[in-house]
Design a protein around this motif. Structure first.
Motif, mmCIF file in Angstrom:
data_model
loop_
_atom_site.group_PDB
_atom_site.id
_atom_site.type_symbol
_atom_site.label_atom_id
_atom_site.label_comp_id
_atom_site.label_asym_id
_atom_site.label_seq_id
_atom_site.Cartn_x
_atom_site.Cartn_y
_atom_site.Cartn_z
ATOM 1 N N LEU A 227 88.095 31.510 -22.018
ATOM 2 C CA LEU A 227 88.752 31.371 -23.331
ATOM 3 C C LEU A 227 88.014 30.367 -24.219
ATOM 4 N N ARG A 228 87.105 29.600 -23.625
ATOM 5 C CA ARG A 228 86.328 28.620 -24.401
ATOM 6 C C ARG A 228 84.950 29.135 -24.792
ATOM 7 N N LEU A 229 84.671 30.384 -24.478
ATOM 8 C CA LEU A 229 83.348 30.924 -24.845
ATOM 9 C C LEU A 229 83.163 30.918 -26.360
ATOM 10 N N PRO A 230 81.968 30.597 -26.833
ATOM 11 C CA PRO A 230 81.728 30.716 -28.283
ATOM 12 C C PRO A 230 81.715 32.191 -28.710
ATOM 13 N N GLU A 231 81.971 32.429 -29.993
ATOM 14 C CA GLU A 231 81.960 33.804 -30.503
ATOM 15 C C GLU A 231 80.876 33.989 -31.567
ATOM 16 N N HIS A 232 80.054 32.977 -31.768
ATOM 17 C CA HIS A 232 78.951 33.074 -32.726
ATOM 18 C C HIS A 232 77.641 32.880 -31.967
ATOM 19 N N PHE A 233 76.759 33.839 -32.087
ATOM 20 C CA PHE A 233 75.564 33.812 -31.242
ATOM 21 C C PHE A 233 74.243 33.931 -32.002
ATOM 22 N N GLY A 234 74.305 34.208 -33.283
ATOM 23 C CA GLY A 234 73.082 34.565 -34.010
ATOM 24 C C GLY A 234 71.962 33.546 -33.868
ATOM 25 N N LEU A 235 72.243 32.296 -34.252
ATOM 26 C CA LEU A 235 71.195 31.270 -34.196
ATOM 27 C C LEU A 235 70.817 30.951 -32.751
ATOM 28 N N MET A 236 71.809 31.033 -31.858
ATOM 29 C CA MET A 236 71.531 30.763 -30.440
ATOM 30 C C MET A 236 70.563 31.821 -29.874
ATOM 31 N N ILE A 237 70.766 33.072 -30.235
ATOM 32 C CA ILE A 237 69.870 34.135 -29.761
ATOM 33 C C ILE A 237 68.437 33.840 -30.208
ATOM 34 N N ILE A 238 68.287 33.495 -31.476
ATOM 35 C CA ILE A 238 66.937 33.229 -31.986
ATOM 36 C C ILE A 238 66.338 32.009 -31.288
ATOM 37 N N ALA A 239 67.143 30.949 -31.172
ATOM 38 C CA ALA A 239 66.622 29.712 -30.560
ATOM 39 C C ALA A 239 66.209 29.943 -29.115
ATOM 40 N N ARG A 240 66.971 30.757 -28.397
ATOM 41 C CA ARG A 240 66.626 31.013 -26.990
ATOM 42 C C ARG A 240 65.427 31.951 -26.856
ATOM 43 N N ALA A 241 65.219 32.797 -27.850
ATOM 44 C CA ALA A 241 64.109 33.761 -27.765
ATOM 45 C C ALA A 241 62.775 33.148 -28.202
ATOM 46 N N CYS A 242 62.828 31.986 -28.822
ATOM 47 C CA CYS A 242 61.626 31.382 -29.421
ATOM 48 C C CYS A 242 61.204 30.125 -28.674
ATOM 49 N N SER A 243 59.967 29.708 -28.946
ATOM 50 C CA SER A 243 59.563 28.382 -28.485
ATOM 51 C C SER A 243 59.857 27.339 -29.565
ATOM 52 N N ARG A 244 59.934 27.788 -30.809
ATOM 53 C CA ARG A 244 60.243 26.858 -31.896
ATOM 54 C C ARG A 244 60.969 27.626 -32.994
ATOM 55 N N PHE A 245 62.045 27.018 -33.526
ATOM 56 C CA PHE A 245 62.849 27.681 -34.549
ATOM 57 C C PHE A 245 63.326 26.610 -35.521
ATOM 58 N N ALA A 246 62.999 26.790 -36.778
ATOM 59 C CA ALA A 246 63.309 25.743 -37.767
ATOM 60 C C ALA A 246 63.760 26.360 -39.088
ATOM 61 N N TYR A 247 64.443 25.529 -39.876
ATOM 62 C CA TYR A 247 64.874 25.925 -41.229
ATOM 63 C C TYR A 247 64.408 24.856 -42.201
ATOM 64 N N GLU A 248 63.917 25.315 -43.352
ATOM 65 C CA GLU A 248 63.496 24.368 -44.390
ATOM 66 C C GLU A 248 63.972 24.848 -45.755
ATOM 67 N N PHE A 249 64.472 23.903 -46.535
ATOM 68 C CA PHE A 249 64.869 24.199 -47.911
ATOM 69 C C PHE A 249 63.875 23.545 -48.847
#
Lengths: 113, 191
Positions: free
Chosen positions: B143-165
């Protein structure tokens, strides 16, 4: 309807009838799956055989349905994942949260074990 | 773009364009470079989630995706001039660019659960790096599982993941780096 249902005694098999299980169908998927849980389904097999890919929003709804099932003393398992989808479950550790079966037949055979 | 191989994809904020565009990117990389078996599924996931993120959050702005192969890595850059990154954490909305001048070193938890956290490590007011932090065994309380995975999927699939404005151009850029050799995911944690 994106879920086609088949009942095998007290097992409900819900087959996802879209190839692209993504943001555009995820809310509908959740509503339909919740309705099956609320309708009394106690062992529900979500069959991904026809699905090519799954995105994060669809997985989020699947997890939401899992929680709804738990609070209703029901069980959701998944079957028929292709290699990419299985890899995605493993990547974010959802393979530890869901029982995963190669086919609906093996998921049916597992009931009660 | 100074890279050995590159391709641009344009996403016009239409859901039915998303998967064909992912396949176009994957096909390009298959044609242009050799990679280990496990790499292409990661590329597919990253493209799919970056475009899904655009569809969900950027407010309708045209999105450009650049694919580059350079120095043993696939580099995927997604840019748009839509809504900037907002992270909801502990009842607070963190919106980029972050206010103030002393943000470097802060860590904002994006998701937590199932034995890991996804953190945004703040480099400066405009730049964050997404880092997966393993916190223990998988969740036993489902019941404590997260329900949002988008950024986690990318972060786990990559060696480096960043955002810049970019403040001057009001451009959002997500950059994901995937090594061509599957076993060299070696830069997951901040060093």
């Amino acid at each position: 309807m994106i879920l086609q249902t088949n009942k095998h005694q007290d097992v409900l098999v819900v087959t996802i009838q879209v190839k692209e299980a993504n943001l555009t169908v995820s809310e509908k998927f959740k509503i339909e799956l919740f309705a099956h849980i609320d309708g009394g389904g106690k062992y529900i097999i979500v069959n991904f055989e026809e699905v090519t890919y799954v995105d994060s929003s669809f997985l989020g709804k699947l997890v939401s349905a899992l929680k709804h099932a738990i609070t209703n003393k029901a069980e959701i398992v998944v079957a028929g994942l292709n290699k990419d989808i299985l890899g995605l479950f493993q990547l974010i550790r959802l393979d530890k949260a869901f029982k995963i079966f190669d086919s609906t037949d093996s998921a049916i055979a597992n009931k009660g074990k | 773009m100074a890279a050995s191989i590159s391709k641009q994809l344009i996403f016009n904020y239409a859901a039915d364009e998303l998967y064909p565009l992912v396949l176009e990117g994957v096909h390009f990389l298959q044609q242009k470079t050799a990679m280990e078996d496990g790499v292409l599924p990661k590329v597919k996931l990253v493209l799919m989630e970056l475009l899904t993120n655009a569809l969900k959050h950027n407010g309708g702005a045209q999105t450009e995706v650049w694919l580059q192969v350079d120095k043993g890595n696939i580099i995927i850059k997604k840019t748009d001039k839509g809504n900037p990154l907002v992270i909801h954490c502990g009842g607070i909305n963190h919106e980029w660019p972050l206010p103030g001048n002393h943000q470097a070193g802060r860590k904002v938890c994006i998701y937590s659960g199932n034995g890991s956290n996804l953190n945004a490590a703040v480099k400066n007011n405009c730049l964050v790096q997404f880092l997966v932090e393993e916190t223990g065994p998988e969740e036993t309380d489902l019941l404590r599982l997260p329900e949002h995975f988008g950024l986690m999927i990318i972060a786990r699939a990559c060696s480096r993941f960043a955002y810049e404005f970019d403040i001057d151009t009001c451009t959002n850029t997500f950059t994901a780096v995937i090594p061509l050799t599957d076993s060299t995911i070696n830069d997951k944690y901040d060093k």
